[in-house]
Design an enzyme around this catalytic site. Structure first.
Site, PDB file in Angstrom:
ATOM      1  NE  ARG A 159      -6.414  46.967 -41.534  1.00 48.05           N
ATOM      2  CZ  ARG A 159      -7.600  46.402 -41.390  1.00 48.05           C
ATOM      3  NH1 ARG A 159      -8.641  47.112 -40.958  1.00 48.05           N
ATOM      4  NH2 ARG A 159      -7.767  45.127 -41.661  1.00 48.05           N
ATOM      5  CG  ASP A 322     -13.589  40.734 -38.723  1.00 53.16           C
ATOM      6  OD1 ASP A 322     -13.183  40.967 -37.568  1.00 53.16           O
ATOM      7  OD2 ASP A 322     -13.133  41.320 -39.727  1.00 53.16           O
ATOM      8  CD  GLU A 323     -11.908  39.729 -43.131  1.00 50.25           C
ATOM      9  OE1 GLU A 323     -12.258  39.912 -44.313  1.00 50.25           O
ATOM     10  OE2 GLU A 323     -11.154  40.502 -42.520  1.00 50.25           O
ATOM     11  CG  PHE A 415     -19.311  55.166 -46.519  1.00 49.51           C
ATOM     12  CD1 PHE A 415     -20.284  54.421 -47.176  1.00 49.51           C
ATOM     13  CD2 PHE A 415     -19.732  56.202 -45.702  1.00 49.51           C
ATOM     14  CE1 PHE A 415     -21.638  54.694 -47.023  1.00 49.51           C
ATOM     15  CE2 PHE A 415     -21.076  56.497 -45.554  1.00 49.51           C
ATOM     16  CZ  PHE A 415     -22.026  55.745 -46.200  1.00 49.51           C
ATOM     17  CG  ASP A 416     -13.741  50.127 -47.661  1.00 46.78           C
ATOM     18  OD1 ASP A 416     -14.979  49.983 -47.678  1.00 46.78           O
ATOM     19  OD2 ASP A 416     -12.962  49.185 -47.476  1.00 46.78           O
ATOM     20  CB  THR A 465      -8.199  53.913 -42.953  1.00 46.53           C
ATOM     21  OG1 THR A 465      -7.566  53.143 -41.920  1.00 46.53           O
ATOM     22  CG2 THR A 465      -9.444  54.589 -42.403  1.00 46.53           C
ATOM     23  CD  GLU A 466      -7.996  48.069 -45.539  1.00 48.24           C
ATOM     24  OE1 GLU A 466      -8.317  46.939 -45.150  1.00 48.24           O
ATOM     25  OE2 GLU A 466      -8.799  49.024 -45.582  1.00 48.24           O
TER      26      GLU A 466
END
Length: 753
Positions: A159, A322-323, A415-416, A465-466
């Site tokens: 990101r 994932d996803e 941690f975001d 990290t968006e």
């Protein structure tokens, strides 16, 4: 055995040092303080036989504190001597075992491995930092080894990208606090960050995007600025891997598959189920276009993995998993034929087929795969390890079936998330994970017996990290939470004595200041907790500092003037805004926190939920729905409860028959994160808590028309109980991110007037 003797002949001191804890993080397994002290000399004379790389690190880390020279044992007194006789050790934790003995005669460091010696040096450096001003270290004996073999930190560079030098800094932080694994998230929908020589378009096309999403997700705004091209060359990858190895840190690379693949599909659209064209994503979230499980896709991925495996010597290769929406697979003739041909149950079975085929190839190269807990869908690959992020369920399931697992549940290890009052923090993805919550985590689930618990490799925290645009913000998000993680992973965290740990963290800030680290100071802020009180709620304020320094106001004004000094929880008897801050010697030392309360007839009342919220979004539990706080639509911090695939059924006990006519609550819509407005709502009343009568229904169209901010006029009612049922949107329909997956339902305050 590596045996490092630090010898200086000193006058013996009979000073007895107290048994209070040292300023060490993570705290060792055993510390025995003794009589005497070691005088710290100005000159360190280093024996030539010391392990070269580890000693070079020690010299660099203490540069400016001491001078160094080298010599041989027969040249007289030496501060550091070594007898280097390594012995074979079984088990990662035993490889990291060490002891330190401090006496008036000197300091002895013992370990069987270079890795243990290196970890001992981290403790020794912290001791020197703590006692350098006094010039003497108290006599003591430290015996130490970690509880968990996997103590990891993750960083998403897809990101937002970070330079080689910044990656080295990140690795240094891990080394300082005895973490031993760096999970490098190198590919995703928004960017491909690793050079693959066989497929140059991956970085030519996939390493850049036309713009980036900014602000809260619900704003749906973009910066309009091209991002990239950013990627690491293979030479740079080798440089970072070597740097980590010198610090005894294993780098586990992640190459996402079968989902989160838009950046790769942009370069090679033939690997998708549809023709495209595609481009690297500019939004955050999940997208329908994924790798198609056809032979050319597997050939591509095998070739990519060949180059990745050649660069990274780690035992595990992370393959994501994932996803992964199943929308394209459902519509793809090849995929449906593959399901029939291999007697697979459905598209989830097809995902298992995909993962197992990749695992077989990775195993053939002498490596193992690890993936997010969705790789359990359709059946787990035979030798795969699971990284459990959606909660602890995936880790429990893996361990019970004899598979290794790394615990990294979002509610403790993401941690975001916000770490302080969301109103005073930089924009974050959501959630609320303060320092004390990280410190409270136990990676061994209670459901596991001792034999099953052996399959829990350890713990890891993740930093997506968006909303993290630069490395200063990376520092802000990981510190000081990384300190709590290090002690959890080492196995010496003691949540009952959190305040003691908090004191060591504050002491460690001096070292972070010296290093120029931009750490979060949320620990100094006044934090508020809503508690039940007689006929309502009260607001309990606290700080890591002297409680007498807390000031607050009830009129929404700055607490610098016309304030009250905090003594007892503030009773909230009417709608108001409480502002609070910490002052020292009359000067503001923290951010000013503000909390608005909207009081209704349900505030503080007894509430029961039939289904519990998701672990990631459960802060405050059911009481969150009657605490008088309306959730901020842009901040999924501590004021919302989140339910994935579940309806909300909340029963509130007024305590006595109560008249009311209006019911209100909010739900959210954030489709990129799989969050959808409620499908419907029903209001019931009862006088005995058992027999309920339906008094009002709210349909989907009405909910959409008010954008989830629901107010229901139920006519004049008089009852002791009220039940509110809020229906989840269910399975996400095609055409939406996360199609065919369970939707999220977010709910805040349930108020009654």
């Amino acid at each position: 055995m590596i045996r490092a003797f630090l010898l200086v002949f000193l006058l013996f001191s009979s000073t007895a040092f107290s048994q209070e804890k040292l300023n060490l993080i993570p705290y060792p397994q055993k510390v025995e303080l003794q009589k005497g002290e070691f005088i710290i000399p100005e000159n360190f004379k280093l024996d030539e036989n010391l392990p070269v790389k580890e000693t070079a690190y020690f010299k660099k880390s203490t540069a400016g504190m001491f001078t160094f020279s080298s010599g041989k044992k027969d040249e007289g007194v030496h501060l550091v001597n070594a007898l280097f006789t390594p012995q074979p050790v079984i088990g990662q934790q035993k490889k990291e075992k060490y002891s330190i003995e401090v006496s008036s005669r000197g300091i002895a460091i013992n370990s069987n491995t270079n890795q243990g010696y290196f970890l001992a040096l981290q403790t020794f450096i912290q001791l020197l930092e703590q006692y350098k001003d006094s010039g003497k270290i108290p006599a003591m004996k430290i015996e130490d080894e970690p509880k968990f073999a996997w103590r990891g930190m993750h960083l998403d560079v897809s990101r937002h990208f970070f330079t080689v030098e910044e990656m080295k800094q990140y690795i240094d932080y891990l080394a300082m606090y005895k973490l031993n694994t760096f999970h490098w998230h190198l590919t995703d929908d928004q960017g491909w960050r690793i050079e693959i020589k066989k497929y140059p378009k991956l970085t030519l096309i996939g390493s850049k995007r036309k713009e980036s999403m900014i602000g809260a997700y619900v704003d749906n705004t973009f910066d309009g600025k091209p991002y990239g091209p950013y990627f690491y060359t293979q030479d740079q990858i080798k440089e970072v891997v070597k740097y980590a190895q010198e610090r005894h840190i294993t780098i586990v690379p992640e190459i996402e598959m079968p989902g989160h693949a838009l950046a790769a599909l942009s370069a090679y659209p033939n690997l998708a189920c549809t023709k495209g064209p595609f481009e690297p994503a500019t939004k955050w979230g999940v997208f329908d276009d994924v790798f198609c499980p056809k032979d050319e896709t597997f050939t591509f991925l095998e070739n990519v993995l060949d180059e990745v495996i050649a660069l990274f010597p780690s035992q595990y290769i992370h393959i994501g998993g994932d996803e992964c929406p199943k929308t394209r697979w459902k519509e793809c003739a090849h995929c449906q034929e593959l399901i029939k041909k291999n007697n697979l149950k459905d598209e989830h079975g097809l995902q298992s087929y995909f993962i197992q085929r990749i695992e077989k190839y990775v195993n053939s190269k002498g490596r193992k795969i690890i993936g997010w807990d969705e790789i359990l869908e359709g059946g787990l690959a035979p030798n795969a390890a699971v990284m459990s992020w959606t909660g602890i369920k995936g880790g429990v399931e893996a361990a019970k079936s004899g598979h290794f697992a790394v615990m990294t549940p979002g509610s403790y290890c993401y941690f975001d998330h916000y770490q302080g009052d969301p109103a005073t923090e930089p924009n974050a993805f959501g959630g609320f994970t303060p320092l004390d919550k990280v410190y409270s985590y136990n990676p061994i689930p209670e459901e596991l017996n001792p034999e099953q618990a052996k399959y829990i490799l350890g713990v890891q925290a993740n930093l997506w990290t968006e909303y993290i645009l630069d490395f200063k913000q990376v520092q802000y998000m990981i510190f000081p939470r990384l300190l709590a993680l290090s002690e959890v992973g080492w196995g010496t965290a003691d949540p009952k004595n959190y305040k003691e740990f908090e004191g060591r963290v504050i002491n460690e800030f001096k070292n972070l200041d010296k290093l120029g680290v931009n750490y979060a100071k949320s620990i100094y802020n006044v934090s508020g907790k809503v508690i039940s009180s007689e006929n309502g709620v009260a607001y309990e304020l606290s700080t890591s500092q002297n409680q007498n320094g807390i000031r607050y106001t009830l009129d929404g004004k700055d607490p610098s003037a016309n304030f009250q000094n905090y003594k007892n929880p503030v009773k909230i008897s009417k709608s108001m805004t409480v502002k609070s801050a910490y002052f020292e010697n009359g000067k503001l030392k923290s951010a000013i926190s503000a909390q608005s309360f909207t009081i209704s007839k349900t505030t503080g009342k007894k509430i029961m939920l039939e289904e519990l919220p998701s672990e990631n979004y459960s802060f405050g539990g059911a009481f969150t729905l009657v605490d008088g706080i309306i959730g901020n639509q842009k901040q999924l911090g501590k004021t919302w409860l989140g339910f994935q695939g579940k309806d909300v059924s909340a029963t509130i006990d007024f305590g006595q028959k109560t008249q009311f006519s209006e019911i209100y609550f909010n739900t959210l819509d954030n489709k990129g994160s799989w969050i959808h407005f409620a499908k419907s709502a029903q209001i019931f009343v009862s006088d005995n808590g058992t027999d309920f009568k339906l008094i009002k229904e709210v349909g989907k169209e009405e909910i959409l028309s008010v954008k989830g901010k629901i107010k229901v006029n139920a006519g004049l009612q008089n009852s002791k109980y009220i039940k509110v049922k809020i229906e989840n949107a269910g399975i996400i329909p095609a055409g939406n991110p996360g199609a065919d997956s369970k939707a999220w339902l977010f709910v805040d305050e349930i108020g009654v007037n």
